[in-house]
Design an enzyme around this catalytic site. Structure first.
Site, PDB file in Angstrom:
ATOM      1  N   CYS A  87     -21.873 -30.530 -27.455  1.00 29.47           N
ATOM      2  CA  CYS A  87     -20.732 -29.699 -27.045  1.00 29.47           C
ATOM      3  C   CYS A  87     -19.434 -30.353 -27.559  1.00 29.47           C
ATOM      4  CB  CYS A  87     -20.743 -29.522 -25.532  1.00 29.47           C
ATOM      5  SG  CYS A  87     -19.444 -28.473 -24.878  1.00 29.47           S
TER       6      CYS A  87
ATOM      7  N   ASP B 195     -25.055 -18.597 -28.054  1.00 32.11           N
ATOM      8  CA  ASP B 195     -23.743 -19.261 -27.980  1.00 32.11           C
ATOM      9  C   ASP B 195     -22.762 -18.626 -28.974  1.00 32.11           C
ATOM     10  OD1 ASP B 195     -21.692 -21.014 -27.441  1.00 32.11           O
ATOM     11  OD2 ASP B 195     -22.711 -22.786 -28.250  1.00 32.11           O
TER      12      ASP B 195
ATOM     13  N   HIS C 165     -25.947 -22.340 -24.890  1.00 33.00           N
ATOM     14  CA  HIS C 165     -25.151 -23.549 -25.070  1.00 33.00           C
ATOM     15  C   HIS C 165     -25.594 -24.571 -24.023  1.00 33.00           C
ATOM     16  CE1 HIS C 165     -21.354 -25.592 -26.252  1.00 33.00           C
ATOM     17  NE2 HIS C 165     -21.374 -26.036 -25.000  1.00 33.00           N
TER      18      HIS C 165
END
Length: 285
Positions: A175, A222, A253
Site C-alpha cells: 500500500c 482495487d 486492496h
C-alpha cells in the site's frame, strides 16, 4: 462482504475521512449502527493473529535497531538468520498505519527465507508508531515525502555496512509502502529487486532512472490504484525496465495482510509471497 463496505473502508484509510463520518456511512450500508459495529472488527486489523513466524523462532535473531538518516534517527525492527554467513538484505515497508506486529512478522518471514530484513518506522521522527491507528494516520499526513525517501534510502546504507550482508539489496512494500518501493526504485541506483504490493506507481517521467528489477502485485478490485497501471507498464516497456506484473482477480486492496479478515485472500497472498521470494532469489545476485 458487500464491496461498497470494502470501498468505504479503503476511502477511510487512504483519504482524510474522519472516523465519525466513516462510522455513520458504514451504519447506512450495514443497515444499522449495531450491524456496523459487528462488521467493524472484520475490517480493522487484528494484530493478535499477526505472528505466523514466532518472535522466539529458534532459527532467527530479532532486535530493535536504529540507523542514522541525516538529522533523523530511524527506528527499525531487524530479523535475520542466526546461522553465521553473508546474506542478501531487504527492507520491509509498512502500510499507512506505521510499523506494527504484522510487518514485523513479514520481516521474520523474509528472515526465514534467508535474508537480513529490516522494517523501518516511517514515524520515527514523531517518536514511533502510536498504538492508535487513527493517530498514526494523522501523523502520516504530516510526513515530508522528500525526507521520508531519504530516511528509507539510508536503510540500504545501514544494511550494506553490516558484516553479514553480501551487498545485494531488495525491498518489498505494501500500500503506502508499495508506493515508496516504486520511489526507491527510481532513486536508489544499486537496488537489485523491488517488490510493490498494490502501491501507487512512480511518475512515468522518472521510469528511465529505474535500474532495479521490479515485481508489481495488484488486486483486481482495487480500481483506485489500478488506474495507474497502463501508463506505468507502457513506460517500463519503453525503457526496457525488467519487470513482472501480476493482477489477482476478485481480490481487494491489502489482500496480503492476514490481520484484516475482510480483505485478506489466503490463496493470492501465499502465491504473491512465493513469487516475491523467487524474484529476490533470481535478481539479488
Amino acid at each position: 462482504m458487500d464491496q461498497q463496505i470494502i470501498n468505504l473502508y479503503d476511502e477511510y484509510t487512504h483519504k482524510p475521512l474522519p472516523r465519525e463520518v466513516f462510522l455513520k456511512r458504514l451504519a447506512v450500508l450495514a443497515g444499522s449502527t449495531a450491524a456496523a459495529m459487528t462488521i467493524l472488527p472484520m475490517l480493522e486489523n487484528n494484530y493478535a493473529v499477526a505472528a505466523t513466524v514466532p518472535e522466539q523462532d529458534i532459527e532467527l535473531h530479532t532486535e530493535d535497531i536504529t540507523y542514522p538518516a541525516g538529522d533523523v534517527t530511524m527506528k527499525a525492527y531487524l530479523a535475520k538468520p542466526k546461522k553465521d554467513g553473508k546474506y542478501g538484505a531487504v527492507i520491509i515497508i509498512h502500510e499507512n498505519r506505521g510499523l506494527n506486529d504484522h510487518i514485523r512478522d513479514v520481516a521474520r518471514r523474509a528472515a526465514k527465507a534467508g535474508y537480513i530484513a529490516i522494517a523501518p518506522d516511517a514515524l520515527s521522527a514523531a517518536g514511533g508508531t502510536p498504538t492508535d491507528q487513527d493517530q498514526a494516520r494523522q501523523l502520516f499526513s504530516q510526513i515530508d515525502a522528500k525526507q521520508n525517501l531519504i530516511n528509507f534510502s539510508k536503510g540500504f546504507d545501514y544494511l550494506k555496512s553490516r558484516k553479514d550482508c553480501n551487498g545485494f539489496t531488495g525491498c518489498v512494500g505494501f500500500c503506502w509502502g508499495g508506493a515508496l518501493v516504486n520511489q526507491l526504485a527510481v532513486n536508489v541506483p544499486d537496488l537489485k529487486a523491488a517488490v510493490a504490493f498494490y502501491g501507487r506507481q512512480a511518475d512515468v517521467a522518472d521510469v528511465p532512472k529505474i535500474k532495479a528489477a521490479l515485481q508489481l502485485h495488484y488486486a483486481g478490485l482495487d480500481e483506485r490504484i489500478n488506474a495507474g497501471i497502463p501508463a506505468y507498464e507502457e513506460a517500463l516497456k519503453k525503457n526496457n525496465v525488467k519487470y513482472e506484473l501480476y493482477l489477482y482477480e476478485g481480490v481487494n486492496h491489502a489482500f496480503h495482510n492476514d490481520t484484516s479478515g475482510a480483505r485478506y485472500n489466503e490463496a493470492a497472498a501465499k502465491l504473491a509471497w512465493k513469487r516475491t521470494l523467487d524474484f529476490w532469489a533470481a535478481n539479488m545476485k
